[in-house]
Design a protein around this motif. Sequence first.
Motif, PDB file in Angstrom:
ATOM      1  N   TYR A 111      73.151  31.116  26.672  1.00  0.00           N
ATOM      2  CA  TYR A 111      72.620  29.758  26.871  1.00  0.00           C
ATOM      3  C   TYR A 111      73.305  29.035  28.035  1.00  0.00           C
ATOM      4  CZ  TYR A 111      71.277  31.002  22.113  1.00  0.00           C
ATOM      5  OH  TYR A 111      70.810  31.672  21.002  1.00  0.00           O
ATOM      6  N   ASN A 112      73.964  29.796  28.900  1.00  0.00           N
ATOM      7  CA  ASN A 112      74.619  29.245  30.087  1.00  0.00           C
ATOM      8  C   ASN A 112      73.847  29.614  31.349  1.00  0.00           C
ATOM      9  OD1 ASN A 112      76.932  27.773  29.226  1.00  0.00           O
ATOM     10  ND2 ASN A 112      77.998  29.684  28.755  1.00  0.00           N
ATOM     11  N   PRO A 138      82.453  29.549  27.728  1.00  0.00           N
ATOM     12  CA  PRO A 138      82.570  29.521  29.182  1.00  0.00           C
ATOM     13  C   PRO A 138      81.386  30.204  29.869  1.00  0.00           C
ATOM     14  CG  PRO A 138      84.685  30.059  28.213  1.00  0.00           C
ATOM     15  CD  PRO A 138      83.678  30.096  27.091  1.00  0.00           C
ATOM     16  N   CYS A 139      80.889  29.565  30.916  1.00  0.00           N
ATOM     17  CA  CYS A 139      79.800  30.149  31.698  1.00  0.00           C
ATOM     18  C   CYS A 139      80.361  31.247  32.603  1.00  0.00           C
ATOM     19  CB  CYS A 139      79.100  29.075  32.517  1.00  0.00           C
ATOM     20  SG  CYS A 139      80.114  28.375  33.846  1.00  0.00           S
ATOM     21  N   GLU A 140      79.477  31.934  33.308  1.00  0.00           N
ATOM     22  CA  GLU A 140      79.890  32.999  34.237  1.00  0.00           C
ATOM     23  C   GLU A 140      80.402  32.360  35.524  1.00  0.00           C
ATOM     24  OE1 GLU A 140      80.039  36.224  33.662  1.00  0.00           O
ATOM     25  OE2 GLU A 140      79.286  36.008  31.611  1.00  0.00           O
ATOM     26  N   ILE A 141      81.573  31.719  35.407  1.00  0.00           N
ATOM     27  CA  ILE A 141      82.069  30.904  36.509  1.00  0.00           C
ATOM     28  C   ILE A 141      82.458  31.735  37.731  1.00  0.00           C
ATOM     29  CG2 ILE A 141      84.450  30.867  35.652  1.00  0.00           C
ATOM     30  CD1 ILE A 141      82.560  27.941  37.354  1.00  0.00           C
ATOM     31  N   VAL A 296      85.370  36.241  27.841  1.00  0.00           N
ATOM     32  CA  VAL A 296      85.582  34.813  27.585  1.00  0.00           C
ATOM     33  C   VAL A 296      86.025  34.608  26.143  1.00  0.00           C
ATOM     34  CG1 VAL A 296      83.841  34.132  29.289  1.00  0.00           C
ATOM     35  CG2 VAL A 296      83.201  34.292  26.874  1.00  0.00           C
ATOM     36  N   ARG A 297      86.660  33.479  25.905  1.00  0.00           N
ATOM     37  CA  ARG A 297      87.019  33.048  24.552  1.00  0.00           C
ATOM     38  C   ARG A 297      86.457  31.655  24.348  1.00  0.00           C
ATOM     39  NH1 ARG A 297      93.410  34.761  25.040  1.00  0.00           N
ATOM     40  NH2 ARG A 297      93.191  36.996  24.537  1.00  0.00           N
ATOM     41  N   THR A 298      85.614  31.504  23.340  1.00  0.00           N
ATOM     42  CA  THR A 298      85.000  30.208  23.077  1.00  0.00           C
ATOM     43  C   THR A 298      85.816  29.417  22.073  1.00  0.00           C
ATOM     44  OG1 THR A 298      82.994  29.082  22.314  1.00  0.00           O
ATOM     45  CG2 THR A 298      83.524  31.193  21.263  1.00  0.00           C
ATOM     46  N   ASN A 299      85.708  28.101  22.149  1.00  0.00           N
ATOM     47  CA  ASN A 299      86.363  27.241  21.162  1.00  0.00           C
ATOM     48  C   ASN A 299      85.441  26.912  19.987  1.00  0.00           C
ATOM     49  OD1 ASN A 299      84.530  25.383  22.192  1.00  0.00           O
ATOM     50  ND2 ASN A 299      86.067  24.040  23.095  1.00  0.00           N
ATOM     51  N   TYR A 300      84.205  27.421  20.023  1.00  0.00           N
ATOM     52  CA  TYR A 300      83.196  27.153  18.992  1.00  0.00           C
ATOM     53  C   TYR A 300      83.027  25.652  18.766  1.00  0.00           C
ATOM     54  CZ  TYR A 300      82.973  32.113  17.863  1.00  0.00           C
ATOM     55  OH  TYR A 300      82.779  33.473  17.932  1.00  0.00           O
ATOM     56  N   GLN A 301      82.849  24.930  19.884  1.00  0.00           N
ATOM     57  CA  GLN A 301      82.580  23.497  19.741  1.00  0.00           C
ATOM     58  C   GLN A 301      81.309  23.281  18.918  1.00  0.00           C
ATOM     59  OE1 GLN A 301      79.993  21.536  21.384  1.00  0.00           O
ATOM     60  NE2 GLN A 301      80.745  19.655  20.427  1.00  0.00           N
ATOM     61  N   SER A 302      80.337  24.158  19.067  1.00  0.00           N
ATOM     62  CA  SER A 302      79.152  24.184  18.213  1.00  0.00           C
ATOM     63  C   SER A 302      78.888  25.624  17.816  1.00  0.00           C
ATOM     64  CB  SER A 302      77.926  23.615  18.931  1.00  0.00           C
ATOM     65  OG  SER A 302      78.048  22.220  19.119  1.00  0.00           O
TER      66      SER A 302
END
Length: 383
Positions: A111-112, A138-141, A296-302
């Motif tokens: 979804y990024n 994190p997106c594919e920065i 990536v490592r997400t913080n699971y904000q949602s």
Amino acid sequence: MSTVSLRTIPIARPDLGEEEAAAARRAILSGWITQGPEVAAFEDAFAAYVGAEHACAVSNCTAALHLALHALGVGPGDEVITVSHSFIATTNAIRYCGAVPVFVDIDPRTYNMDPSLIEREITARTRAILPVHQMGLPCEILPILEVAARHQLPVVEDAACAIGSEIRVRQDWERVGKPHGLVACFSFHPRKILTTGDGGMLTTDDPELDRKFRTLRQHGMSISDATRHAATSVVFEEYPELGFNYRMTDIQAAVGRVQLQRLPALLSRRAELAERYTTKIEGIQGLIPPHVPAHVRTNYQSYAVQVTDSYPVGRDQLMQRLLECGISTRRGIMNAHQEEAHKEIPHGGLAHSQFARDRVILLPLFAGMTTEEVDRVVEALTP
């Protein structure tokens, strides 16, 4: 499933307690209420946490995004490449500058922003690229930065949701906000993991850009309140350029300092709950849990779940069923181009963005949530 006597599970709940209350009280009783020593201390601690040279606190993340673009000289007739699939503030900030958002579609799994779609949208009017770390993932920065470097374009990261999220750069893990682009912008809204009631932060390694942020957030004033307060002789400020009232209060910053200290525990708890969700939802036909790439490592904000055609009911029907079971949910992330305020913005087709908005459901997730509540949600999801 009977909902009699069951407490409603909210979509989110701020994790605030006595420590935050005591910090706010300290700031209130100090006599310095608006932008002052607490803000400065919060900025220093935040910069150290994410690994940035500079951090500038502001009133909210929308202000941060607007300030970043404005300071970079984005103005009327310019174009900024971004995604429609984000909270409307992303697009609003571009239009506050008089610029035109140029939407690219998303990767249907994360979804990024899809980096492969950026280059074709770059024109002589393009002034910046504005990717979003959606829902804390994190997106594919790095590929985005490669495109930006080829065309000498600044990258402003909408990191509203991404405090504590990480990206693997070569062999090292680096936090979102280091920053990887020129600027990263964060939100401290109550739906975010770290909250100050409301508020925002810009991080950058560019000292001149940081100086601009600090001047512009306070009406363009030539000297700060702290400098004037400490002066041993009379000084008068000047206003050489148009600025904004985007200051954070010391009360908010005092709360933010406590929240930042508690952040590792908040992130750990969210990861535990998300893992429990994923393990159980993987066994439910027709539901797809979040996809988290290995780098990536997400913080699971949602916590986002896709409802496919093989599930017995549609997404909206599922949301209603959960509501009747005392479980709050939200639809997938909105698309700015589908809202009345921005419907006139042209786009070349955003099929994945539209699919995600209509098929994704956000489930309750917050640090104070119990494992029993997770299991209750899963039980309600099970056909």
